[in-house]
Design a protein around this motif. Sequence first.
Motif, PDB file in Angstrom:
ATOM      1  N   THR A   1       5.188   0.455   0.564  1.00  0.00           N
ATOM      2  CA  THR A   1       4.135   1.589   0.131  1.00  0.00           C
ATOM      3  C   THR A   1       4.311   2.586   1.141  1.00  0.00           C
ATOM      4  OG1 THR A   1       2.492   0.468   1.799  1.00  0.00           O
ATOM      5  CG2 THR A   1       2.558  -0.374  -0.550  1.00  0.00           C
ATOM      6  N   ARG A   2       3.969   3.896   0.128  1.00  0.00           N
ATOM      7  CA  ARG A   2       4.135   4.990   0.825  1.00  0.00           C
ATOM      8  C   ARG A   2       2.580   5.787   0.555  1.00  0.00           C
ATOM      9  NH1 ARG A   2      10.049   6.633  -1.199  1.00  0.00           N
ATOM     10  NH2 ARG A   2       8.798   6.974  -3.012  1.00  0.00           N
ATOM     11  N   PRO A   3       1.893   5.963   1.693  1.00  0.00           N
ATOM     12  CA  PRO A   3       0.764   6.769   1.502  1.00  0.00           C
ATOM     13  C   PRO A   3       0.975   8.280   0.951  1.00  0.00           C
ATOM     14  CG  PRO A   3       0.639   5.683   3.703  1.00  0.00           C
ATOM     15  CD  PRO A   3       2.027   5.816   3.108  1.00  0.00           C
ATOM     16  N   LEU A   4       0.010   8.832  -0.111  1.00  0.00           N
ATOM     17  CA  LEU A   4       0.432   9.817  -0.490  1.00  0.00           C
ATOM     18  C   LEU A   4      -0.727  10.664  -0.013  1.00  0.00           C
ATOM     19  CD1 LEU A   4       0.403   8.874  -4.447  1.00  0.00           C
ATOM     20  CD2 LEU A   4       2.472   9.428  -3.040  1.00  0.00           C
TER      21      LEU A   4
ATOM     22  N   LEU B   1      -4.047   6.691  -3.999  1.00  0.00           N
ATOM     23  CA  LEU B   1      -3.711   6.753  -2.610  1.00  0.00           C
ATOM     24  C   LEU B   1      -2.387   6.498  -2.082  1.00  0.00           C
ATOM     25  CD1 LEU B   1      -6.943   4.637  -1.345  1.00  0.00           C
ATOM     26  CD2 LEU B   1      -6.289   7.151  -1.155  1.00  0.00           C
ATOM     27  N   TYR B   2      -1.607   5.605  -2.814  1.00  0.00           N
ATOM     28  CA  TYR B   2      -0.157   5.366  -2.381  1.00  0.00           C
ATOM     29  C   TYR B   2       0.801   5.222  -3.507  1.00  0.00           C
ATOM     30  CZ  TYR B   2      -1.383   0.518  -3.411  1.00  0.00           C
ATOM     31  OH  TYR B   2      -1.888  -0.723  -4.348  1.00  0.00           O
ATOM     32  N   GLU B   3       2.009   4.996  -3.265  1.00  0.00           N
ATOM     33  CA  GLU B   3       3.042   4.672  -4.465  1.00  0.00           C
ATOM     34  C   GLU B   3       3.863   3.506  -3.668  1.00  0.00           C
ATOM     35  OE1 GLU B   3       5.198   8.085  -5.328  1.00  0.00           O
ATOM     36  OE2 GLU B   3       6.109   8.311  -3.296  1.00  0.00           O
ATOM     37  N   THR B   4       4.403   2.828  -4.725  1.00  0.00           N
ATOM     38  CA  THR B   4       5.319   1.801  -4.315  1.00  0.00           C
ATOM     39  C   THR B   4       6.654   2.167  -4.399  1.00  0.00           C
ATOM     40  OG1 THR B   4       5.081   0.564  -6.278  1.00  0.00           O
ATOM     41  CG2 THR B   4       3.591  -0.057  -4.459  1.00  0.00           C
ATOM     42  N   ALA B   5       7.566   1.790  -3.648  1.00  0.00           N
ATOM     43  CA  ALA B   5       9.017   2.251  -3.907  1.00  0.00           C
ATOM     44  C   ALA B   5       9.914   0.732  -3.662  1.00  0.00           C
ATOM     45  CB  ALA B   5       9.572   3.272  -2.821  1.00  0.00           C
ATOM     46  N   VAL B   6      10.952   0.944  -4.268  1.00  0.00           N
ATOM     47  CA  VAL B   6      11.854  -0.398  -4.197  1.00  0.00           C
ATOM     48  C   VAL B   6      12.778  -0.115  -2.940  1.00  0.00           C
ATOM     49  CG1 VAL B   6      14.020  -1.530  -5.409  1.00  0.00           C
ATOM     50  CG2 VAL B   6      12.098  -0.588  -6.755  1.00  0.00           C
ATOM     51  N   ASP B   7      12.935  -1.291  -2.202  1.00  0.00           N
ATOM     52  CA  ASP B   7      13.509  -1.150  -0.767  1.00  0.00           C
ATOM     53  C   ASP B   7      15.337  -1.654  -1.604  1.00  0.00           C
ATOM     54  OD1 ASP B   7      14.795  -1.139   1.489  1.00  0.00           O
ATOM     55  OD2 ASP B   7      12.975  -2.352   2.409  1.00  0.00           O
ATOM     56  N   THR B   8      16.041  -0.681  -1.893  1.00  0.00           N
ATOM     57  CA  THR B   8      17.214  -1.162  -2.225  1.00  0.00           C
ATOM     58  C   THR B   8      18.372  -1.411  -1.250  1.00  0.00           C
ATOM     59  OG1 THR B   8      17.831   1.323  -2.257  1.00  0.00           O
ATOM     60  CG2 THR B   8      17.085   0.536  -4.291  1.00  0.00           C
ATOM     61  N   ARG B   9      17.753  -1.285   0.068  1.00  0.00           N
ATOM     62  CA  ARG B   9      18.677  -1.588   1.141  1.00  0.00           C
ATOM     63  C   ARG B   9      18.665  -3.162   1.274  1.00  0.00           C
ATOM     64  NH1 ARG B   9      15.355   0.900   5.687  1.00  0.00           N
ATOM     65  NH2 ARG B   9      13.802  -0.146   4.263  1.00  0.00           N
ATOM     66  N   LYS B  10      17.829  -3.823   0.643  1.00  0.00           N
ATOM     67  CA  LYS B  10      17.772  -5.409   0.542  1.00  0.00           C
ATOM     68  C   LYS B  10      18.593  -6.003  -0.294  1.00  0.00           C
ATOM     69  CE  LYS B  10      13.526  -5.588   3.198  1.00  0.00           C
ATOM     70  NZ  LYS B  10      12.031  -6.106   3.201  1.00  0.00           N
ATOM     71  N   MET B  11      19.158  -5.311  -1.310  1.00  0.00           N
ATOM     72  CA  MET B  11      19.853  -5.790  -2.331  1.00  0.00           C
ATOM     73  C   MET B  11      21.069  -6.847  -2.159  1.00  0.00           C
ATOM     74  SD  MET B  11      21.985  -4.166  -5.697  1.00  0.00           S
ATOM     75  CE  MET B  11      20.616  -2.892  -5.949  1.00  0.00           C
ATOM     76  N   PRO B  12      21.993  -6.561  -1.250  1.00  0.00           N
ATOM     77  CA  PRO B  12      22.860  -7.753  -0.744  1.00  0.00           C
ATOM     78  C   PRO B  12      22.267  -8.791  -0.138  1.00  0.00           C
ATOM     79  CG  PRO B  12      23.533  -5.563  -0.260  1.00  0.00           C
ATOM     80  CD  PRO B  12      21.985  -5.581  -0.596  1.00  0.00           C
ATOM     81  N   GLU B  13      21.320  -8.809   0.588  1.00  0.00           N
ATOM     82  CA  GLU B  13      20.784  -9.864   1.033  1.00  0.00           C
ATOM     83  C   GLU B  13      19.831 -10.899   0.036  1.00  0.00           C
ATOM     84  OE1 GLU B  13      19.758 -12.664   4.166  1.00  0.00           O
ATOM     85  OE2 GLU B  13      21.204 -11.426   3.856  1.00  0.00           O
ATOM     86  N   LEU B  14      19.436 -10.148  -0.791  1.00  0.00           N
ATOM     87  CA  LEU B  14      18.709 -10.945  -2.071  1.00  0.00           C
ATOM     88  C   LEU B  14      19.480 -11.626  -2.767  1.00  0.00           C
ATOM     89  CD1 LEU B  14      16.350 -11.381  -3.929  1.00  0.00           C
ATOM     90  CD2 LEU B  14      16.726  -9.255  -5.104  1.00  0.00           C
TER      91      LEU B  14
END
Length: 258
Positions: free
Chosen positions: A52-55, A175-188
């Motif tokens: 999450t990222r506060p706006l 108040l905030y937005e959600t973003a995809v943590d693409t760095r975790k793709m290989p581990e997923l």
Amino acid sequence: VVSLHEALAWYDKKPLAGTSVLLTGTKPLADEMAEKLEDLGAQAVPFSLIYTRPLCSPQVEDMYEKLSDYTWAVFTSRNGVDVFFRGLKARSIDMRTLAHLKFAAIGDGTAKALAGYGIYCDYVPEEFSSKAMAGEWVPSLKENDRIVLLRAAQASKVLPEALTRRGISHTVVSLYETAVDTRKMPELCRLLDQTDYVALCSASAADAFAQMTGDISYNAKLLCIGPVTEAEAAARGLSVYKTAKTYNIDGHDPVLNG
């Protein structure tokens, strides 16, 4: 030692012994769910696919300046609760400013997050969804009520549309937005080969999972925390194995046991 096997193997007798579950969603939610599943014997792996990222926006600043104008504050997630109260502290706003407000929360997890700040909800719907809030809570409001909806930028429009139909004054604040943590793709992709179930804990998590897995094949079964998450998963082409009847962390226990 062999003769004591029955006594020593108490862990193997737990209902979810031998079951591995990958937990998506934000880190606080996944960590709480892991603790409950491990108590049932499962091997739980918290693995948040989103963050999450506060706006910061004029809309957010205006909300904090006009808290005295509202009669109800409505939170749709624990993330919103945390962002809101961090915002109060950052702006040196006294908690007593909230004394006149009534509080509503969609879900007992959100209500518990509010309780952690000393705020006990005036209303939580029996079914933890925006649709239930629109059907149960909105009709109970008075004409002079003024509502502030504190939520994510990507949240459902069901509740504000219901308030508009009733003619109830309301302000929607992202108040905030959600973003995809693409760095975790290989581990997923690696973890999916070792996992029996994947618990999708929000619509955002379902969207992130679909983005990261793409055309990858896997045998893990997908579990959803509720119908909104299930609908997003289906829209993204995911095959859902089961959906919890109680739309919270505890609702996953009977789903796995069943």
